[in-house]
Write a protein that holds these residues in place. Structure first.
Motif, mmCIF file in Angstrom:
data_model
loop_
_atom_site.group_PDB
_atom_site.id
_atom_site.type_symbol
_atom_site.label_atom_id
_atom_site.label_comp_id
_atom_site.label_asym_id
_atom_site.label_seq_id
_atom_site.Cartn_x
_atom_site.Cartn_y
_atom_site.Cartn_z
ATOM 1 N N GLY A 414 -12.325 -2.193 -10.678
ATOM 2 C CA GLY A 414 -12.611 -3.008 -9.493
ATOM 3 C C GLY A 414 -13.879 -3.813 -9.741
ATOM 4 N N ARG A 415 -13.799 -5.134 -9.543
ATOM 5 C CA ARG A 415 -14.983 -5.973 -9.790
ATOM 6 C C ARG A 415 -14.893 -7.214 -8.906
ATOM 7 N N PRO A 416 -15.271 -7.071 -7.599
ATOM 8 C CA PRO A 416 -15.186 -8.220 -6.702
ATOM 9 C C PRO A 416 -16.204 -9.303 -7.107
ATOM 10 N N ARG A 417 -15.988 -10.526 -6.644
ATOM 11 C CA ARG A 417 -16.952 -11.609 -6.830
ATOM 12 C C ARG A 417 -17.686 -11.845 -5.519
ATOM 13 N N GLN A 418 -18.304 -13.039 -5.319
ATOM 14 C CA GLN A 418 -19.160 -13.244 -4.138
ATOM 15 C C GLN A 418 -19.259 -14.713 -3.791
ATOM 16 N N LEU A 419 -19.804 -15.010 -2.633
ATOM 17 C CA LEU A 419 -20.230 -16.363 -2.290
ATOM 18 C C LEU A 419 -21.731 -16.368 -2.482
ATOM 19 N N TYR A 420 -22.230 -17.044 -3.494
ATOM 20 C CA TYR A 420 -23.657 -16.993 -3.825
ATOM 21 C C TYR A 420 -24.421 -18.020 -3.000
ATOM 22 N N THR A 421 -25.432 -17.610 -2.270
ATOM 23 C CA THR A 421 -26.197 -18.553 -1.428
ATOM 24 C C THR A 421 -27.694 -18.444 -1.733
ATOM 25 N N GLY A 422 -28.001 -17.850 -2.903
ATOM 26 C CA GLY A 422 -29.413 -17.682 -3.269
ATOM 27 C C GLY A 422 -29.957 -18.916 -3.968
ATOM 28 N N ALA A 423 -31.122 -18.783 -4.593
ATOM 29 C CA ALA A 423 -31.802 -19.912 -5.259
ATOM 30 C C ALA A 423 -30.969 -20.380 -6.438
ATOM 31 N N THR A 424 -30.852 -21.677 -6.613
ATOM 32 C CA THR A 424 -30.218 -22.209 -7.813
ATOM 33 C C THR A 424 -31.280 -22.188 -8.924
ATOM 34 N N GLU A 425 -30.838 -22.544 -10.183
ATOM 35 C CA GLU A 425 -31.762 -22.381 -11.311
ATOM 36 C C GLU A 425 -33.050 -23.169 -11.100
ATOM 37 N N ARG A 426 -34.167 -22.570 -11.450
ATOM 38 C CA ARG A 426 -35.458 -23.228 -11.308
ATOM 39 C C ARG A 426 -36.366 -22.779 -12.435
ATOM 40 N N ALA A 427 -37.419 -23.618 -12.709
ATOM 41 C CA ALA A 427 -38.326 -23.350 -13.845
ATOM 42 C C ALA A 427 -39.152 -22.096 -13.547
ATOM 43 N N PHE A 428 -39.403 -21.286 -14.614
ATOM 44 C CA PHE A 428 -40.215 -20.078 -14.444
ATOM 45 C C PHE A 428 -41.665 -20.449 -14.159
ATOM 46 N N VAL A 429 -42.297 -19.659 -13.235
ATOM 47 C CA VAL A 429 -43.726 -19.895 -12.910
ATOM 48 C C VAL A 429 -44.536 -18.697 -13.401
#
Ligand code: SDX
Length: 435
Positions: A414-429
């Protein structure tokens, strides 16, 4: 499952104008399913169904629920017939093997289970590591998972014989461990199983027997216990059964999977509701406070819900609650507790709630947990043991569903997926650049 007459549904993606055809599959009864297994590869879209309100997670032949009409079938037999005409071990055999046993099969199965009821003596030392006031469900989570440390000879889930031995060991030993958890909490010595007693009778003996006197079986209580086990044995793909299936889909051993099911059952929205119902009835205290609690149950700003009411599937009376209510009257009469104030309060709460427009519109009816606590309290069980009893019974359903999944050639992890609503890729600080 079958796809008849090339039944299908067509999906049109209005972003690209494309149409997709998805097969419609029929079971032997109940809703058909839209087969979305190829949806992502064909459309690039996932389905989205938190809580799985419209999702079939598997194919199964064990239990069917018609929620609108309040019908529960185990392998095609009505729960009302099984609860009134079978023993729990007959139902356990039915859930595991698909057919009701004949006399010889039942005798053999009963003997096998009976001769597996003792636990490894080392487990009693492990149990003594808990605090005396540990919740018995915490003990059950721990000791059930620990069983995999004792039975290395039946952990190979690909060996049918080892699967069967594990199933028998779990069905047989769970009541013994449940009784040990109770005895430990009250400071009494553990009581060993007695092979001459029935499954339910043996459990009551291990729970309430003491070394200082011979056990006297009470047929009314034993019959009530057996029936309560039957009513809780299995219930399609509920939260704890889905947990067992998910854990088992990775190849985890059956003891660890059942421990995961026990953990999920513990929640008050699920198996913990029987304990929560009794606490709620004690909090309500008297009939004149019922309106106050019904108002709280209807208040969106109040997290309080009427425990023992409502169900994801049943939008009618839970057939198990009906049988449980009958048993309530029988047991309380037999115990001379016909005028139990809790029962009177529960019946008045049920009467008022079932006439209340909120509960009528939302189709909220009493579920299996509403009356069970009243019987169990009258039988002498402490409220902390109520969900443990649910786990004892549901172990049969969990292991039958686990076995069905492992034996299904189409089984996948079993391996469900998701609707991702988090931060998109961004530069490391770096740390120096933060704040
Ligand atoms: C079991 O799945 C199974 O098969 C479980 C089980 C089994 O044998 O394995 O049958 C055993 O778990 C029985 C259920 C025991 N739980 C309880 O009695 C706890 C109280 N019941 C609720 O928490 C609730 O009814 C659930 C969790 C059982 C079902 O929740 P759902 O399906 O997610 O329904 P929902 O929360 O979406 O409720 C629909 C509406 C909501 O109102 P709106 O947001 O639409 O306005 O009904 C309301 C809810 O607020 N509602 C209740 C209520 N149950 C639902 N309002 C007041 N009291 C309640 N008990």
């Amino acid at each position: 499952m079958t796809q008849t007459k090339n039944d299908s549904v067509t999906l049109t993606d209005n972003r690209n104008g494309k149409s997709y055809t998805l097969p419609l599959l029929d079971g032997s009864t109940g809703p058909s399913v839209i087969d979305v297994r190829k949806l992502y590869s064909e459309t690039g879209h996932f389905t989205f169904d938190p809580g799985y309100t419209s999702t079939g997670s598997c194919e199964s032949k064990i239990t069917y629920i018609d929620g609108d009409n309040g019908i529960l079938l185990h392998r095609g037999y009505r729960i009302e017939d099984l609860a009134s005409k079978c023993t729990f071990l007959e139902v356990a055999y039915l859930l595991l093997y698909g057919e009701l046993p004949d006399a010889a099969q039942l005798e053999e199965f009963t003997k096998t289970i009976t001769y597996h009821t003792m636990v490894h003596e080392q487990l009693s030392f492990m149990l003594r590591g808990f605090r005396r006031d540990a919740h018995p469900m915490a003990i059950m989570c721990g000791t059930t998972g620990a069983l995999s440390a004792f039975y290395h000879d039946s952990l190979d889930i690909l060996d049918p014989r080892q699967r069967e031995i594990s199933a028998h060991r779990l069905i047989a030993k769970i009541p013994t461990m449940a009784a040990m958890a109770y005895k430990y909490s009250v400071g009494q010595p553990f009581v060993y199983p007695r092979n001459e007693l029935s499954y339910a009778g043996n459990f009551l003996q291990m729970m309430f027997g003491v070394p200082a006197e011979n056990w006297k079986d009470n047929p009314v209580l034993t019959k009530a216990m057996d029936r309560i086990f039957i009513l809780h044995a299995d219930h399609e793909q509920n939260a704890s059964t889905s947990t067992v299936r998910m854990a088992g889909s990775s190849g985890a051993n059956p003891f660890a999977c059942i421990a995961a099911g026990i953990a999920s059952l513990w929640g008050p929205a699920h198996g913990g509701a029987n304990e929560a119902v009794l606490k709620m009835l004690n909090e309500i205290g008297s009939k004149d406070r019922i309106p106050e609690f019904l108002a709280r149950a209807k208040d969106k700003n109040d997290p309080f819900r009427l425990m023992g009411f409502g169900h994801r599937v049943y939008k009618n009376y839970d057939p198990r609650a009906s049988v449980m209510r009958e048993s309530c009257h029988e047991v309380l009469d037999a115990l001379g507790k016909r005028n139990d104030p809790l029962l009177a309060l529960a019946m008045e709460l049920e009467r008022i709630a079932l006439e209340d427009p909120y509960f009528v519109e939302k189709k909220l009816f009493p579920n299996v947990d509403f009356y069970s606590g009243i019987i169990l309290k009258a039988m002498g069980f402490p409220v902390e043991m109520f969900t443990v009893l649910f786990a004892v019974a549901r172990t049969v359903g969990w292991i039958a569903q686990w076995k069905e999944m492992i034996e299904d050639p189409a089984m996948k992890i079993g391996r469900p997926r998701q609707l991702y609503t988090g931060a998109t890729e961004r530069a490391f600080v770096p740390l120096s650049g933060r704040g």
